[in-house]
Write a protein that holds these residues in place. Sequence first.
Motif, mmCIF file in Angstrom:
data_model
loop_
_atom_site.group_PDB
_atom_site.id
_atom_site.type_symbol
_atom_site.label_atom_id
_atom_site.label_comp_id
_atom_site.label_asym_id
_atom_site.label_seq_id
_atom_site.Cartn_x
_atom_site.Cartn_y
_atom_site.Cartn_z
ATOM 1 N N LEU A 11 0.844 -1.196 0.000
ATOM 2 C CA LEU A 11 0.000 0.000 0.000
ATOM 3 C C LEU A 11 0.875 1.239 0.000
ATOM 4 O O LEU A 11 1.843 1.333 0.759
ATOM 5 C CB LEU A 11 -0.890 -0.027 1.245
ATOM 6 N N ARG A 38 1.461 -5.665 -15.871
ATOM 7 C CA ARG A 38 0.524 -5.419 -14.787
ATOM 8 C C ARG A 38 -0.896 -5.691 -15.258
ATOM 9 O O ARG A 38 -1.180 -5.620 -16.459
ATOM 10 C CB ARG A 38 0.638 -3.991 -14.254
ATOM 11 N N ALA A 40 -4.780 -4.584 -13.930
ATOM 12 C CA ALA A 40 -5.695 -3.910 -13.018
ATOM 13 C C ALA A 40 -7.043 -4.627 -13.053
ATOM 14 O O ALA A 40 -7.370 -5.304 -14.041
ATOM 15 C CB ALA A 40 -5.849 -2.453 -13.424
ATOM 16 N N LEU A 86 3.388 7.671 -8.079
ATOM 17 C CA LEU A 86 2.286 6.755 -8.377
ATOM 18 C C LEU A 86 0.960 7.499 -8.467
ATOM 19 O O LEU A 86 0.679 8.419 -7.681
ATOM 20 C CB LEU A 86 2.223 5.664 -7.322
ATOM 21 N N ASP A 90 -2.174 3.453 -11.548
ATOM 22 C CA ASP A 90 -1.121 2.447 -11.379
ATOM 23 C C ASP A 90 -1.469 1.217 -10.553
ATOM 24 O O ASP A 90 -0.821 0.187 -10.710
ATOM 25 C CB ASP A 90 0.121 3.116 -10.761
ATOM 26 N N PRO A 91 -2.443 1.264 -9.638
ATOM 27 C CA PRO A 91 -2.746 0.063 -8.855
ATOM 28 C C PRO A 91 -3.102 -1.128 -9.737
ATOM 29 O O PRO A 91 -3.867 -1.015 -10.686
ATOM 30 C CB PRO A 91 -3.957 0.489 -8.010
ATOM 31 N N GLN A 117 0.806 -7.326 -5.563
ATOM 32 C CA GLN A 117 -0.292 -6.368 -5.517
ATOM 33 C C GLN A 117 0.230 -4.994 -5.132
ATOM 34 O O GLN A 117 0.952 -4.841 -4.139
ATOM 35 C CB GLN A 117 -1.342 -6.819 -4.497
ATOM 36 N N VAL A 118 -0.134 -4.001 -5.925
ATOM 37 C CA VAL A 118 0.182 -2.605 -5.621
ATOM 38 C C VAL A 118 -1.140 -1.863 -5.457
ATOM 39 O O VAL A 118 -1.979 -1.873 -6.364
ATOM 40 C CB VAL A 118 1.024 -1.954 -6.728
ATOM 41 N N THR A 119 -1.308 -1.232 -4.311
ATOM 42 C CA THR A 119 -2.556 -0.554 -3.987
ATOM 43 C C THR A 119 -2.265 0.863 -3.529
ATOM 44 O O THR A 119 -1.286 1.101 -2.818
ATOM 45 C CB THR A 119 -3.301 -1.301 -2.863
ATOM 46 N N LEU A 120 -3.122 1.787 -3.929
ATOM 47 C CA LEU A 120 -2.991 3.170 -3.501
ATOM 48 C C LEU A 120 -3.959 3.439 -2.352
ATOM 49 O O LEU A 120 -5.123 3.023 -2.413
ATOM 50 C CB LEU A 120 -3.286 4.134 -4.656
ATOM 51 N N SER A 121 -3.474 4.112 -1.343
ATOM 52 C CA SER A 121 -4.341 4.484 -0.236
ATOM 53 C C SER A 121 -5.169 5.698 -0.629
ATOM 54 O O SER A 121 -4.766 6.498 -1.475
ATOM 55 C CB SER A 121 -3.514 4.807 1.010
#
Length: 122
Positions: A11, A38, A40, A86, A90-91, A117-121
Motif C-alpha cells: 500500500l 501489470r 488492473a 504513483l 497504477d494500482p 499487488q500494488v494498492t494506492l491508499s
Amino acid sequence: QAHFVESGGGLVQPGGSLRLSCAASDFVLDGYSIAWFRQAPGKEREGVVCWNFMDGRITYDDSVQGRFTIYRDTAKNTMYLQMDSLTPEDPAVYYCGADAFCGSLISAYDFWGRGLQVTLSS
C-alpha cells in the motif's frame, strides 16, 4: 524448480514510491530479457516495460515513462521495478518475467512471477 521470489508490493499513497523485486532462484537472470507487466481489476494484462538483453534497449509504456525504472543487479540475481509518482491509474497486480526476447504475452516467458499487488491508499 527455477522460479522467481517476489517482494515489495503493498500500500502506498498517491504520489509515493514503491520498489518491486524479483529474485531469480535456481537460474541465472543475466542473459535474459526482463520485463514487467501489470493487470488492473477488470482490465487486460499489459506490458509496462521491457529490457531487451540482445540490444540493450529499454521500452516503457507511455503511461509510466519518466516515472518507472527497470533495473537489475547481476550480483544479487535480481530484477527490480522502481515506481515513483504513483497515480490512481497504477494500482494493479504486477508481474515480472524473463525470456530471450521482449514478448507481449508474459505467460509465454520462460520465467514469470505470481504477481505483486500494488494498492494506492485513499
